[in-house]
Structures are given as C-alpha cells and as structure tokens.
Design an enzyme around this catalytic site. Structure first.
Site, PDB file in Angstrom:
ATOM      1  N   LEU A  10       0.813  -1.219   0.000  1.00 17.77           N
ATOM      2  CA  LEU A  10       0.000   0.000   0.000  1.00 17.77           C
ATOM      3  C   LEU A  10       0.845   1.267   0.000  1.00 17.77           C
ATOM      4  CD1 LEU A  10      -2.908  -1.000   2.422  1.00 17.77           C
ATOM      5  CD2 LEU A  10      -2.888  -0.993  -0.067  1.00 17.77           C
ATOM      6  N   GLY A  11       2.146   1.121  -0.127  1.00 16.39           N
ATOM      7  CA  GLY A  11       3.008   2.292  -0.253  1.00 16.39           C
ATOM      8  C   GLY A  11       2.973   2.865  -1.655  1.00 16.39           C
ATOM      9  N   GLN A  12       3.739   3.943  -1.868  1.00  9.75           N
ATOM     10  CA  GLN A  12       3.719   4.639  -3.158  1.00  9.75           C
ATOM     11  C   GLN A  12       4.091   3.710  -4.309  1.00  9.75           C
ATOM     12  OE1 GLN A  12       6.803   7.571  -3.868  1.00  9.75           O
ATOM     13  NE2 GLN A  12       5.399   8.878  -5.010  1.00  9.75           N
ATOM     14  N   ASP A  34       0.291  -5.848   3.621  1.00 11.60           N
ATOM     15  CA  ASP A  34       0.680  -4.597   4.261  1.00 11.60           C
ATOM     16  C   ASP A  34       0.178  -4.629   5.689  1.00 11.60           C
ATOM     17  OD1 ASP A  34       0.872  -1.619   4.924  1.00 11.60           O
ATOM     18  OD2 ASP A  34       1.528  -1.595   2.846  1.00 11.60           O
ATOM     19  N   ILE A  35       0.811  -3.858   6.559  1.00  7.84           N
ATOM     20  CA  ILE A  35       0.357  -3.786   7.942  1.00  7.84           C
ATOM     21  C   ILE A  35      -0.870  -2.904   8.076  1.00  7.84           C
ATOM     22  CG2 ILE A  35       1.774  -1.797   8.637  1.00  7.84           C
ATOM     23  CD1 ILE A  35       2.314  -3.343  11.275  1.00  7.84           C
ATOM     24  N   ASP A  52       2.465  -7.915   9.335  1.00  8.25           N
ATOM     25  CA  ASP A  52       3.541  -7.139   9.928  1.00  8.25           C
ATOM     26  C   ASP A  52       4.850  -7.763   9.458  1.00  8.25           C
ATOM     27  OD1 ASP A  52       5.488  -5.917  11.437  1.00  8.25           O
ATOM     28  OD2 ASP A  52       4.559  -6.321  13.385  1.00  8.25           O
ATOM     29  N   TYR A 141      18.055   6.463   7.001  1.00  2.00           N
ATOM     30  CA  TYR A 141      17.515   5.783   5.830  1.00  2.00           C
ATOM     31  C   TYR A 141      18.647   5.286   4.937  1.00  2.00           C
ATOM     32  CZ  TYR A 141      14.816   5.075   1.526  1.00  2.00           C
ATOM     33  OH  TYR A 141      14.243   4.538   0.391  1.00  2.00           O
TER      34      TYR A 141
END
Length: 323
Positions: A10-12, A34-35, A52, A141
């Site tokens: 569900l991220g970009q 996705d979490i 998770d 990061y």
C-alpha cells in the site's frame, strides 16, 4: 516469476507495482500484503493479507501459504520520516528485510528489495555517480539501505539467495500520495500546479537530484527480475535514473502547460541537508549493459502525463475543457 508476494503493497511504489504484476502474471498469482488495514487496500483488488513484515516468521508463513517463488519486499520507512524516527526506521527497514531474506532462503524464493540514492553520501562523486563507489551516507535511511545492500549480498554468497535490487532516484507518481521522501516535492509540485497554480518548495533552487516517472520504475523492476541471472554481474543494487532535475526545471516544464504557474521557496533544513548529501546525476550504464535498462520518459513527457492524469483526478471539469 510465477507466484509473487509483495510486502508494503500500500506504499507509493506498491500501489502501482501490484496492479502491473497482476496484469502480467494474473490476479491470483500476486498476493499483496501490508500492515495497514484502512480502505486503501480495496483499490488494489485481488488477494490481500494483513501482515507485519517485522514479525518473526510472518513473511515466511504468508509466502509458503501462497506457494510463492518471488518475494517483492517494499516495506520501509522513507528518508525524511526515517530521520525523524531513526530507531523505528532501523527496526522496520532492517528487521523486515531480514525476515524477507530468511523466507527467501528457506523457500528458495527470488527476492527483490529496492535500494536508493540515499545509500550514497557527501563523499560520493555527485555527477556521473558510478555503480561501484564510496557509500558513506549520513542519514538513518541511507545507512539502512547500505546495510540492506550488504545483507542481500551476504545471503546471495552464503545461501545462494537470488537477491536483486535497484537504487531508485525520486519516483514521481499521480496515483499514490507522497510517503515522506526527500524528493516528494516533485509529486507535490505537480498536484499543487493543478489545484492552485502555485507551489512553495522545501528544497532550494539548484538542488539537482535524479528522478524517474513511476511507469519506468515499474518496468525496471520487471525487467531486472526477469533477466537471465547468468548475465548479471551486480544484481544488488543497480543505479537507475531517467533525468537529473532541480525545482526550477520542473517548474519550467509545468509552465509549458500552465503559463502562470508560480514557484516560491521555504527551505526545510532537514530535507535540504538530506538532499545535499545525495548525488545529482547517477551513471546507470551497468543496468543498461547487464539487463537492458532504458527509461521511456524524459521530463517534458512525464510532465504532460502527470498533469493530464492529475486534471482527471483533481479537476475533471477543466480536464474535459482542455481535452
């Protein structure tokens, strides 16, 4: 690739990669995980599992149940957000990657994990940044991405895991909202050009960074994962880029379509300091030579498509008039 599991779907990146992989390999062949449990999962369609990625054995259990031969590991905290929460960023980025690698080792899966230009640092050559060069990042990061590249190499050498990756530059997309990255200003600029005709940028003029339009990034992932392993000298992680731009160049490209667009600045010291430590222009020749990487979008073509799609989404009446 025949059966694929995706973490962080569900991220970009996942919101666009998941549908594309389902187009190529079939809906049931691609398990998105996705979490998050919010309504955004409905947009993906197809099989979905709440997961998770840092939990012991969670990726292994999901991949085994899906009979996966490929793990696409996208779960991560991005640059600016990670700098605000460095301990959590390390735990998420490295803990989840270790779980993905262990699952790949145990199940004999191929693994894709993206790296980033954040894996470089102030001592790296800024222009024509080589595939193999000094990597001493100054952000959590970036540290996690370098460690991730090394960990993937270790699992390849020690256990024979076919781990592959790309060092992504800034990814520009009209589908998913920005996720806390330093290069997110580009996505925001296009959206605000359509909404308001102006944008206040948090990076200063002249901050050149590599960018790619999301369709090029998706195609690069597929091409790398389908490439003949015998032809890959690097595997993890390839420099890829489509363009080196600063805010002024993006604004100039927008003004071809929106002549009155205004760009002003309010510099965010944190994100500016992060950007100042990254390369300005990567050398992607290794990716081109080893598996045929070649982006399809330059700046103006990306701008035209971004604005067209954003008008359809944010201002459909104007889109109809312009059409």
């Amino acid at each position: 690739m025949r059966r694929i599991i995706i973490t962080g779907a569900l991220g970009q990146l996942g919101q666009e990669l998941t549908p594309r992989l389902r187009e190529l390999y079939g809906d049931e062949a691609v398990l998105a995980t996705d979490i998050r449990t919010d309504g955004s999962r409905a947009a993906l369609g197809g099989p979905f599992r709440t997961l998770d990625a840092t939990a012991e054995g969670a990726i292994y259990e999901a991949a085994a149940a899906h009979r996966a031969d490929t793990i696409v590991h996208l779960a991560a905290l991005l640059s600016a957000t990670a700098e605000a929460r460095p301990l959590f960023a390390w735990q998420l980025n490295m803990g989840s990657l270790l779980q993905a690698l262990e699952a790949a080792r145990a199940l004999g899966c191929r693994l894709f994990c993206p790296s980033s230009i954040a894996a470089f640092g102030p001592g790296t050559p800024k222009f024509g940044t080589p595939q193999d060069t000094l990597q001493r990042p100054t952000t959590m990061y970036g540290v996690s991405k370098v460690a991730g590249e090394l960990l993937c190499d270790y699992y390849a050498l020690k256990y024979g895991v076919d781990a592959r990756g790309l060092r992504f530059s800034g990814l520009v997309s009209h589908t998913a909202p920005p996720g806390g990255g330093t290069t997110d200003y580009a996505v925001e600029m296009y959206a605000e050009a359509v909404r308001a005709g102006k944008y206040e940028c948090y990076l200063r003029a002249g901050t050149f960074l590599d960018m790619m339009y999301m369709p090029d990034a998706i195609q690069a992932i597929v091409a790398l994962m389908e490439a003949d392993a015998a032809k890959l000298k690097h595997r993890n992680a390839f420099n890829v880029t489509a363009m080196s731009v600063d805010p002024e160049r993006i604004a100039a490209s927008i003004r071809r379509r929106i002549p009155g667009f205004e760009l002003t600045y309010r510099i965010d010291p944190l994100r500016q300091s992060i950007a100042d430590g990254w390369p300005s222009a990567l050398d992607a020749e290794a990716a081109a030579a080893e598996w045929g990487f070649r982006p399809a979008y330059d700046l103006d073509r990306m701008t035209d498509e971004m604005l067209e799609r954003l008008y359809e989404k944010l201002d459909p009446n104007r889109a109809k008039l312009s059409g």
